[in-house]
Design an enzyme around this catalytic site. Structure first.
Site, PDB file in Angstrom:
ATOM      1  N   LYS A   1       0.804  -1.205   0.000  1.00 45.09           N
ATOM      2  CA  LYS A   1       0.000   0.000   0.000  1.00 45.09           C
ATOM      3  C   LYS A   1       0.844   1.266   0.000  1.00 45.09           C
ATOM      4  O   LYS A   1       0.647   2.160  -0.841  1.00 45.09           O
ATOM      5  CB  LYS A   1      -0.907  -0.001   1.236  1.00 45.09           C
ATOM      6  CG  LYS A   1      -1.791   1.197   1.316  1.00 45.09           C
ATOM      7  CD  LYS A   1      -2.388   1.304   2.699  1.00 45.09           C
ATOM      8  CE  LYS A   1      -1.317   1.739   3.688  1.00 45.09           C
ATOM      9  NZ  LYS A   1      -1.886   2.153   4.973  1.00 45.09           N
TER      10      LYS A   1
ATOM     11  N   ASP B   1      -4.784   8.413   3.121  1.00 46.29           N
ATOM     12  CA  ASP B   1      -4.284   7.122   3.587  1.00 46.29           C
ATOM     13  C   ASP B   1      -5.191   6.604   4.700  1.00 46.29           C
ATOM     14  O   ASP B   1      -5.838   7.387   5.388  1.00 46.29           O
ATOM     15  CB  ASP B   1      -2.851   7.313   4.116  1.00 46.29           C
ATOM     16  CG  ASP B   1      -2.168   5.992   4.395  1.00 46.29           C
ATOM     17  OD1 ASP B   1      -2.673   4.954   3.913  1.00 46.29           O
ATOM     18  OD2 ASP B   1      -1.144   6.000   5.090  1.00 46.29           O
ATOM     19  N   GLU B   2      -5.243   5.307   4.898  1.00 45.86           N
ATOM     20  CA  GLU B   2      -6.034   4.691   5.974  1.00 45.86           C
ATOM     21  C   GLU B   2      -7.472   5.207   5.968  1.00 45.86           C
ATOM     22  O   GLU B   2      -8.024   5.589   6.998  1.00 45.86           O
ATOM     23  CB  GLU B   2      -5.400   4.973   7.349  1.00 45.86           C
ATOM     24  CG  GLU B   2      -3.946   4.556   7.485  1.00 45.86           C
ATOM     25  CD  GLU B   2      -3.756   3.091   7.770  1.00 45.86           C
ATOM     26  OE1 GLU B   2      -4.743   2.318   7.641  1.00 45.86           O
ATOM     27  OE2 GLU B   2      -2.621   2.700   8.093  1.00 45.86           O
TER      28      GLU B   2
ATOM     29  N   ARG C   1       0.455  -9.393  10.829  1.00 49.16           N
ATOM     30  CA  ARG C   1       1.737  -8.723  11.091  1.00 49.16           C
ATOM     31  C   ARG C   1       2.896  -9.682  10.892  1.00 49.16           C
ATOM     32  O   ARG C   1       4.054  -9.286  10.790  1.00 49.16           O
ATOM     33  CB  ARG C   1       1.820  -8.170  12.524  1.00 49.16           C
ATOM     34  CG  ARG C   1       0.880  -7.056  12.898  1.00 49.16           C
ATOM     35  CD  ARG C   1       0.784  -5.976  11.892  1.00 49.16           C
ATOM     36  NE  ARG C   1      -0.338  -6.209  10.987  1.00 49.16           N
ATOM     37  CZ  ARG C   1      -0.543  -5.518   9.874  1.00 49.16           C
ATOM     38  NH1 ARG C   1       0.290  -4.586   9.500  1.00 49.16           N
ATOM     39  NH2 ARG C   1      -1.574  -5.792   9.096  1.00 49.16           N
TER      40      ARG C   1
END
Length: 778
Positions: free
Chosen positions: A55, A243-244, A625
């Site tokens: 991303k 973003d996000e 993660r």
DNA sequence: CGTGCTCACCTTTTT
DNA sequence: GGTGAGCACG
């Protein structure tokens, strides 16, 4: 009304800069979807970027592409992130592609910092002056407390914190006091919520101050009430990037929509499966309805994962599939299967930390069939910070280098805020909150009653409290001693203000801290925390040097600056799942997967199915993660708030697809073994664990064994000669940040065993000791 | 005005 | 079980 367009003076791109940005370079190695996301510059675009799909690379390359192809100048791009860290990282990576031209990215920053800049230019239009102060949550709460007091609201029944929370929520939704939907404030202080909100906003205006929520809210008011101003920004911002996006709240969403409405060149990047901030106002709906809000929007899915093994990806995908209301993505990878995700049941929290610590030691040692890990390759991701402690203690004991992420940040520490309050008051006499904070810090005999009296007089006369104080010291309204103290303080203040122009500001800060008696008071304290605070103040003075003026420094501090903690060293990271977002580690431990702990009972109680789904996304974030290995664990028994409770494995454990998971249990409990009783899932309703544990004897033993093992549950030491790690209370304190561990540890060999008591011999001084707190060393 | 004691609290966190 | 806030007392 607007300030001159000084910001148009960013350096023009030089030919050498442009030459560096050869398309062939920066587009190299992108997959087709990534490339599409970079090149779809015109019109609304939604990029659904799954975990580990590159991303950030797409984001930065897209900006570089727009610049390199001459579609816009750096200062015509608006790029918003949530955190300063993300903004910084983006800037660095763009600079890496396009070189110094990235300096001109004037509108790359957090929602709040950009909104603050816009507000500075038009502050008058919303009733502020352009030098308004930005209050942090602490100031905000104190101000609300004052409002409640002034309005005779019983602060016990209706805590200021509660109202602060409500106001925050309202602001997150873009509601000014006028626009508050009927009934919203009904729950507070007998239907006075709305009125109190309005009074609070008025107070802020008088103080020429904003809280964080106001930055965006005032922007909305500004844009909605002044189409000419909005038009100016339509003209300015040619391309918007967010973003996000899944974490935006309503206010941020409205803000974006206003800014994007003309050109429609808006690109939002996000992942609905990683929306984990619903509790602070984020609306997953924003991402779900993007296509409706921006008709004709292009939706691009990034589904190829470059981060994890296929077992890890499979486990995470299977889990998140249990959520409804997703936009849906099918992540895939070409990476090999690797190790399955390991799930393990252990007896209790202590066994869990022991297991994790042992595995870390093994991983670092490496073996024939396992890679040798560095400590920094390993992370422990917990749901809540109270879970960190057990690991921290264990690691101290075994001397495993580790770092606890989080805790109070530098600029939120009391001493730093005190120092800033002095500066603020020197800079502006109107800053009542700053005055209140430090008028008696350090203690100079101006107590609460006096301060209240001053505040009251100030309010009655409609003047700042410093002005009121100046008047009062001329009368005999105060006791002689108090009056002297106050006038001394005012005199000091005047002197500092006079020096402010002449002295470099770090020097001024030092002088203020000395002359106010602040550092002296700390030096007198002699505690280790006081020592830390003095060091923090030194660090503060140093960090000030980087700024030209005091104003610039204070502006920066409130929104942007966070001191970068050194992160390069080789240590295991302990952090919450929320803090782990955006990071990745070869080996990840995910402890505490128990019903009520994770998913958090409170989350389910308060927001039901919605809350549960967010918890599940959190679990998804946790697993993804991991690059190579993920290890989940749950305990059958756990101490929560000092009470022993029986635990059930998290439902998330059962939702993991079997094909990608390897499960085992030390307790015989997984699947229903001995020692379990069926009961409600709330831990505080759980029957207390065995009677022996609540007996006074147990309690005493526990106190004695201070951060050591359970007396009743220790590993059996089979015989003499075994090596053990020893811990005991000691005068030599081990300090980590603000926390002090009174602990001494070392390794010794067992020479005799008597029940739980061991006699241990230490090599060095030939010293022998009887101890009742130990951990066996493998 | 400062200190000691009791009592309620106890997810996640950025700006 | 630990802690911070608020109150009673010296």
């Amino acid at each position: 009304m607007s300030a001159p367009d000084s910001f148009e003076t960013s350096p023009a791109p030089r030919i050498s800069d442009l030459a560096r940005a050869r398309p062939a370079d920066y587009l190299d190695g992108l997959n087709p979807e990534q490339r599409a996301a970079v090149e779809a510059t015109e019109g609304p675009v939604l990029v659904l970027a799954g975990a580990g799909t590159g991303k950030t690379r797409v984001l930065t390359t897209r900006l570089a592409h727009i610049l390199a192809t001459g579609r816009a100048k750096p200062w015509e791009l608006l790029a918003v992130t949530f955190t300063n860290k993300a903004a910084r990282e983006m800037r660095e990576r763009i600079a890496h592609i396009i070189g110094p031209q990235a300096e001109g990215l004037r509108w790359l920053g957090t929602f709040h910092s950009i909104a603050a800049q816009i507000l500075r230019r038009h502050a008058e239009l919303v009733g502020l002056k352009s030098n308004y102060t930005i209050l942090d949550t602490d100031d905000q709460e104190r101000l609300i407390k004052q409002v409640l007091e002034a309005e005779n609201v019983d602060a016990k029944r209706w805590p200021a914190k509660h109202l602060a929370g409500l106001i925050d929520q309202w602001k997150n939704r873009g509601w000014t006091p006028d626009r508050l939907p009927a009934g919203e404030g009904a729950g507070f202080a007998n239907n006075r919520g709305q009125a109190l909100y309005r009074i609070y906003q008025d107070r802020l205006r008088v103080l020429n101050a904003c809280d964080f929520g106001d930055l965006l809210l005032h922007n909305l008011t500004l844009f909605q009430g002044h189409p000419d101003v909005l038009a100016e920004y339509h003209e300015r911002f040619r391309y918007l990037l967010v973003d996000e996006y899944q974490d935006t709240n309503v206010a941020q969403y409205l803000w974006l929509r206003l800014l994007a409405q003309k050109r429609q060149n808006v690109c939002c990047v996000g992942d609905d499966d990683q929306s984990i901030y619903g509790w602070r106002g984020a609306e997953v709906d924003n991402i779900l309805r993007f296509e409706r809000d921006f008709p004709g929007a292009k939706v691009i899915r990034l589904e190829r994962n470059y981060r994890s093994t296929s077992h890890i990806l499979g486990a995470a995908s299977g889990l998140i599939a249990a959520n409804k209301g997703r936009l849906g993505k099918t992540l895939w990878t070409e990476a090999p299967g690797g190790e399955k995700v390991i799930v393990r049941g252990v007896w209790d929290g202590e066994a869990e930390s022991r297991l994790v610590a042992d595995e870390i030691e093994r991983a670092v040692r490496g073996s024939a069939d396992a890679p040798k890990r560095r400590y920094k390759d390993i992370a422990i991701l917990v749901r809540a910070s109270f879970q960190m402690r057990a690991f921290e203690e264990r690691f101290v004991l075994l001397q495993i280098p580790h770092k606890v992420i989080g805790g109070p940040r530098f600029f939120e520490r009391a001493e730093i805020r005190d120092a800033h309050a002095y500066l603020r008051l020197i800079q502006s006499e109107d800053d009542d909150l700053a005055f209140e904070r430090i008028v008696n810090t350090p203690k100079r005999g101006i107590g609460d009653t006096t301060v209240q009296k001053l505040l009251q007089i100030a309010r009655l006369n409609g003047v700042p409290v410093v002005a009121a104080a100046r008047e009062v010291v001329r009368t005999d309204e105060l006791a002689a001693r108090t009056r002297t103290a106050l006038s001394n303080f005012l005199r000091d203040l005047d002197r500092w203000r006079a020096q402010a122009g002449a002295l470099p500001h770090p020097r001024l800060m030092e002088q203020v801290l000395e002359e106010s008696g602040y550092t002296d008071a700390l030096r007198l304290e002699k505690s280790p925390t006081a020592q830390t605070r003095l060091e923090n103040l030194k660090e503060l003075v140093q960090s000030m040097g980087a700024f030209e003026t005091l104003e610039a420094y204070l502006e920066h501090v409130s929104l942007v600056l966070d001191l970068e903690r050194e992160s390069g060293d080789d240590s295991v990271q302990i952090m919450t799942l929320h803090q782990a977002k955006g990071l990745e580690f070869p080996l990840v431990f995910l402890p505490g997967w128990e019903e009520g702990v994770f998913p958090s009972q409170r989350s389910i109680d308060e927001t039901g199915e919605k809350g549960l789904e967010e918890e599940r996304r959190l679990a998804y974030v946790g697993i993804t993660r991991a690059r190579e290995e993920a290890r989940i664990s749950f305990a059958a028994n756990r101490q929560v708030y000092g009470r022993w409770t029986s635990q059930l494995p998290s439902r998330f454990v059962d939702e993991l697809p079997l094909a990608h998971v390897e499960a085992s249990s030390e307790t015989g409990y997984y699947g229903g073994g001995p020692g379990m009783q069926q009961h409600g899932s709330r831990w505080d309703e759980s029957p207390s664990f065995g009677a022996g544990y609540s007996s006074p004897g147990w309690k005493r033993a526990q106190e004695r064994s201070y951060r050591g093992s359970h007396p009743g549950r220790q590993q059996v030491i089979e015989g003499e000669g075994r090596l053990v790690a020893v811990s005991e209370p000691s005068s030599s304190a081990y300090r980590r940040g603000d926390r002090v561990f009174h602990m001494k540890f070392g390794y010794g060999a067992v020479t005799a065993v008597d029940g739980n008591k061991l006699t241990v011999a230490f090599d060095k001084a030939g010293e022998k000791k009887v101890i009742d707190s130990f951990v066996e060393k493998a």
